[in-house]
Design an enzyme around this catalytic site. Sequence first.
Site, PDB file in Angstrom:
ATOM      1  N   ASP A 200      34.001  33.845  46.282  1.00  0.00           N
ATOM      2  CA  ASP A 200      34.420  33.642  44.995  1.00  0.00           C
ATOM      3  C   ASP A 200      33.424  34.251  44.056  1.00  0.00           C
ATOM      4  OD1 ASP A 200      36.464  33.478  43.233  1.00  0.00           O
ATOM      5  OD2 ASP A 200      35.897  31.275  42.725  1.00  0.00           O
TER       6      ASP A 200
ATOM      7  N   ARG B 107      47.189  44.496  36.167  1.00  0.00           N
ATOM      8  CA  ARG B 107      46.190  43.586  35.748  1.00  0.00           C
ATOM      9  C   ARG B 107      45.599  42.930  36.959  1.00  0.00           C
ATOM     10  NH1 ARG B 107      49.153  38.769  33.126  1.00  0.00           N
ATOM     11  NH2 ARG B 107      47.347  37.937  32.955  1.00  0.00           N
ATOM     12  N   LYS B 108      46.078  43.409  38.313  1.00  0.00           N
ATOM     13  CA  LYS B 108      45.615  42.605  39.438  1.00  0.00           C
ATOM     14  C   LYS B 108      44.549  43.463  40.029  1.00  0.00           C
ATOM     15  CE  LYS B 108      49.943  42.113  40.736  1.00  0.00           C
ATOM     16  NZ  LYS B 108      51.016  41.919  41.703  1.00  0.00           N
TER      17      LYS B 108
HETATM   18  C1  LIG Z   1      30.650  37.326  33.744  1.00  0.00           C
HETATM   19  C2  LIG Z   1      31.275  37.262  34.889  1.00  0.00           C
HETATM   20  C3  LIG Z   1      30.492  37.055  36.034  1.00  0.00           C
HETATM   21  C4  LIG Z   1      31.114  35.782  36.783  1.00  0.00           C
HETATM   22  C5  LIG Z   1      30.044  35.429  37.733  1.00  0.00           C
HETATM   23  C6  LIG Z   1      30.524  34.175  38.262  1.00  0.00           C
HETATM   24  C7  LIG Z   1      31.826  34.441  39.272  1.00  0.00           C
HETATM   25  C8  LIG Z   1      32.503  33.497  39.481  1.00  0.00           C
HETATM   26  C9  LIG Z   1      34.031  33.603  39.610  1.00  0.00           C
HETATM   27  C10 LIG Z   1      34.728  32.399  39.409  1.00  0.00           C
HETATM   28  C11 LIG Z   1      36.211  32.468  39.159  1.00  0.00           C
HETATM   29  C12 LIG Z   1      36.704  31.451  39.328  1.00  0.00           C
HETATM   30  O1  LIG Z   1      36.634  30.553  39.911  1.00  0.00           O
HETATM   31  S1  LIG Z   1      38.150  31.271  38.186  1.00  0.00           S
HETATM   32  C13 LIG Z   1      38.526  29.899  38.404  1.00  0.00           C
HETATM   33  C14 LIG Z   1      39.803  29.605  39.427  1.00  0.00           C
HETATM   34  N1  LIG Z   1      40.794  30.234  39.053  1.00  0.00           N
HETATM   35  C15 LIG Z   1      41.816  29.732  37.828  1.00  0.00           C
HETATM   36  O2  LIG Z   1      41.346  28.631  37.439  1.00  0.00           O
HETATM   37  C16 LIG Z   1      42.819  30.529  37.583  1.00  0.00           C
HETATM   38  C17 LIG Z   1      43.831  29.775  37.129  1.00  0.00           C
HETATM   39  N2  LIG Z   1      45.216  30.411  37.038  1.00  0.00           N
HETATM   40  C18 LIG Z   1      45.363  31.202  35.986  1.00  0.00           C
HETATM   41  O3  LIG Z   1      44.816  31.012  34.831  1.00  0.00           O
HETATM   42  C19 LIG Z   1      46.686  31.956  35.912  1.00  0.00           C
HETATM   43  O4  LIG Z   1      47.757  31.572  36.915  1.00  0.00           O
HETATM   44  C20 LIG Z   1      46.369  33.619  36.094  1.00  0.00           C
HETATM   45  C21 LIG Z   1      45.639  33.895  35.024  1.00  0.00           C
HETATM   46  C22 LIG Z   1      45.776  33.766  37.436  1.00  0.00           C
HETATM   47  C23 LIG Z   1      47.686  34.247  36.181  1.00  0.00           C
HETATM   48  O5  LIG Z   1      48.550  33.997  34.879  1.00  0.00           O
HETATM   49  P1  LIG Z   1      49.171  34.768  33.966  1.00  0.00           P
HETATM   50  O6  LIG Z   1      48.444  35.512  33.165  1.00  0.00           O
HETATM   51  O7  LIG Z   1      50.417  34.205  33.229  1.00  0.00           O
HETATM   52  O8  LIG Z   1      49.744  36.015  34.890  1.00  0.00           O
HETATM   53  P2  LIG Z   1      51.023  36.114  35.763  1.00  0.00           P
HETATM   54  O9  LIG Z   1      52.281  36.907  35.046  1.00  0.00           O
HETATM   55  O10 LIG Z   1      51.502  34.601  36.377  1.00  0.00           O
HETATM   56  O11 LIG Z   1      50.470  36.867  36.843  1.00  0.00           O
HETATM   57  C24 LIG Z   1      50.190  38.306  36.853  1.00  0.00           C
HETATM   58  C25 LIG Z   1      50.136  39.087  38.011  1.00  0.00           C
HETATM   59  O12 LIG Z   1      49.272  38.302  39.027  1.00  0.00           O
HETATM   60  C26 LIG Z   1      50.247  37.779  40.034  1.00  0.00           C
HETATM   61  N3  LIG Z   1      49.641  36.379  40.558  1.00  0.00           N
HETATM   62  C27 LIG Z   1      49.308  35.433  39.659  1.00  0.00           C
HETATM   63  N4  LIG Z   1      48.870  34.424  40.337  1.00  0.00           N
HETATM   64  C28 LIG Z   1      49.060  34.941  41.722  1.00  0.00           C
HETATM   65  C29 LIG Z   1      48.815  34.413  42.821  1.00  0.00           C
HETATM   66  N5  LIG Z   1      48.185  33.081  43.205  1.00  0.00           N
HETATM   67  N6  LIG Z   1      48.702  34.844  44.037  1.00  0.00           N
HETATM   68  C30 LIG Z   1      49.457  36.374  44.122  1.00  0.00           C
HETATM   69  N7  LIG Z   1      49.773  36.720  42.884  1.00  0.00           N
HETATM   70  C31 LIG Z   1      49.614  36.110  41.799  1.00  0.00           C
HETATM   71  C32 LIG Z   1      51.597  37.755  39.581  1.00  0.00           C
HETATM   72  O13 LIG Z   1      52.668  37.697  40.399  1.00  0.00           O
HETATM   73  C33 LIG Z   1      51.695  38.865  38.522  1.00  0.00           C
HETATM   74  O14 LIG Z   1      51.910  39.885  39.432  1.00  0.00           O
HETATM   75  P3  LIG Z   1      52.980  41.273  38.920  1.00  0.00           P
HETATM   76  O15 LIG Z   1      54.316  40.567  38.650  1.00  0.00           O
HETATM   77  O16 LIG Z   1      52.380  41.685  37.383  1.00  0.00           O
HETATM   78  O17 LIG Z   1      52.751  42.041  39.948  1.00  0.00           O
END
Ligand SMILES: CCCCCCCCCCCC(=O)SCCNC(=O)CCNC(=O)[C@H](O)C(C)(C)COP(=O)(O)OP(=O)(O)OC[C@H]1O[C@@H](n2cnc3c(N)ncnc32)[C@H](O)[C@@H]1OP(=O)(O)O
Length: 415
Positions: free
Chosen positions: A335, A380-381
């Site tokens: 990740d 956005r993906k």
């Molecule tokens: C300095 C830096 C260094 C960083 C250095 C450190 C790096 C560490 C990185 C760690 C990163 C993390 O751990 S992040 C933490 C873990 N993640 C999270 O907590 C994310 C929680 N989820 C969310 O906030 C939300 O569900 C989002 C943002 C992912 C999506 O919400 P949204 O903004 O409302 O968008 P939404 O319309 O739902 O989705 C947009 C498009 O993505 C698709 N989509 C959304 N979710 C999914 C899914 N699970 N699987 C497949 N596809 C998906 C949708 O179908 C859509 O496709 P289409 O219809 O447009 O085709």
Amino acid sequence: MTASMPHAAGAAAAEDPPILQSGLHRSRTVTHGHAEPESEVATMKKTVMGIGPMLQSLNVMNEELRKRKDNLLRDKLVLEESIVTCNKEKDEDTTKLSEASESLKKLKTEHDDGKANAQKEIESLKQQILDRDKAICALVDTTKAEARKLCGLVIWYRIITHKCRKTRDCSLSSVLRVEQTLRILKTRPSLHTGFQADKLIHTTVRLPGIFSPRPRDFSLPNSSWSPKMMELYDHYNSQCDLETEDIESQKGPWIRLPSYNRILKYAKGGVYLSKIMQSKARLFTRNVYQVGASFEYVIFLNKEEKKCVCLFQAGHLLEGPPGHVHGGAIATMIDTVTGTHATFLSGLVVTANLNINYRNAIPLGSTVILESTLDHIEGRKTHINCKVTSADGSKVHTEATALFVSISVSHLMGM
Ligand SMILES: CCCCCCCCCCCC(=O)SCCNC(=O)CCNC(=O)[C@H](O)C(C)(C)COP(=O)(O)OP(=O)(O)OC[C@H]1O[C@@H](n2cnc3c(N)ncnc32)[C@H](O)[C@@H]1OP(=O)(O)O
């Protein structure tokens, strides 16, 4: 009168030096042999008598010369003695000089050693003070002005808390909004990652002098790194952009990404997380200061090829199956690497999906390579692939695909 003459001549002969005696003898011979007139004898005698004073002065001169010679000989002896003494003193001085140089050298070495030890001690004491102060400041009641002042919490805190109180909203989004309003996002450096791409999160805590030595860059080698880890690090690092003191700077395909712990505490725990607990929030992968204990890694970015490589050495705190790395720790690293990669490609993102196939367990302490490659970007993906292999590439440990969705700052604020 004539009878007394030979007698007188004989007496003179007895007293006079040999050279005069031979003269007298000749005059006597002449007197007896050829019966020279008596006046001639008298003249001769007169002459002889005239030589006497001359001889005397010669004798005086001779005596003086002899004395001078004696004096010179004595002086010579004295000088020779002085030379011997001088040489002796010179030898002694040479010995003393070499002894003094030796002592000086020894003193200098002792001084240098002492200085180095003192320096080390000072550094260690500084570190102890720093650690102690950090520990104390982690526990202070930041609602007290004096405590904040002592611990170097800056004026931003006051502004922010003021705004928070006013709006009755102390959430992360509120804090960020305040920071944005104050236009500090653009002016202050990002301390948590060093990335300029992400201007979102900035510290609201400024540390005082003693707290602000250069933040530790965790991606630099440390004593826990294995030879394999070092070898791989050198391999990529030697192909990095390099700023040298010379005019020329080296260009390379890779960039080593520095990695810092977070200083800003944005936890918005509200009633669930006290302020003190919030102040302890840390970046997950960089939260253990003990080198080698948990996540030791460095990420290199290849802008041209749009890929990232991470060298990862798992420490003993990451054990899952006995002797092997925990699956969650591996997921964390995937990740982290793919997330970092996606951030560079698409800006602010969050992980929406992560699929992992664990093929072969990773032995604890071994060095593995995570290779993150861009699959494609669609709106956005951002789709990223990741493969974890052994250091020599012969074994595939893990394979993963990740989906990152771009978000806005306000989305993050509302999280
Ligand atoms: C300095 C830096 C260094 C960083 C250095 C450190 C790096 C560490 C990185 C760690 C990163 C993390 O751990 S992040 C933490 C873990 N993640 C999270 O907590 C994310 C929680 N989820 C969310 O906030 C939300 O569900 C989002 C943002 C992912 C999506 O919400 P949204 O903004 O409302 O968008 P939404 O319309 O739902 O989705 C947009 C498009 O993505 C698709 N989509 C959304 N979710 C999914 C899914 N699970 N699987 C497949 N596809 C998906 C949708 O179908 C859509 O496709 P289409 O219809 O447009 O085709």
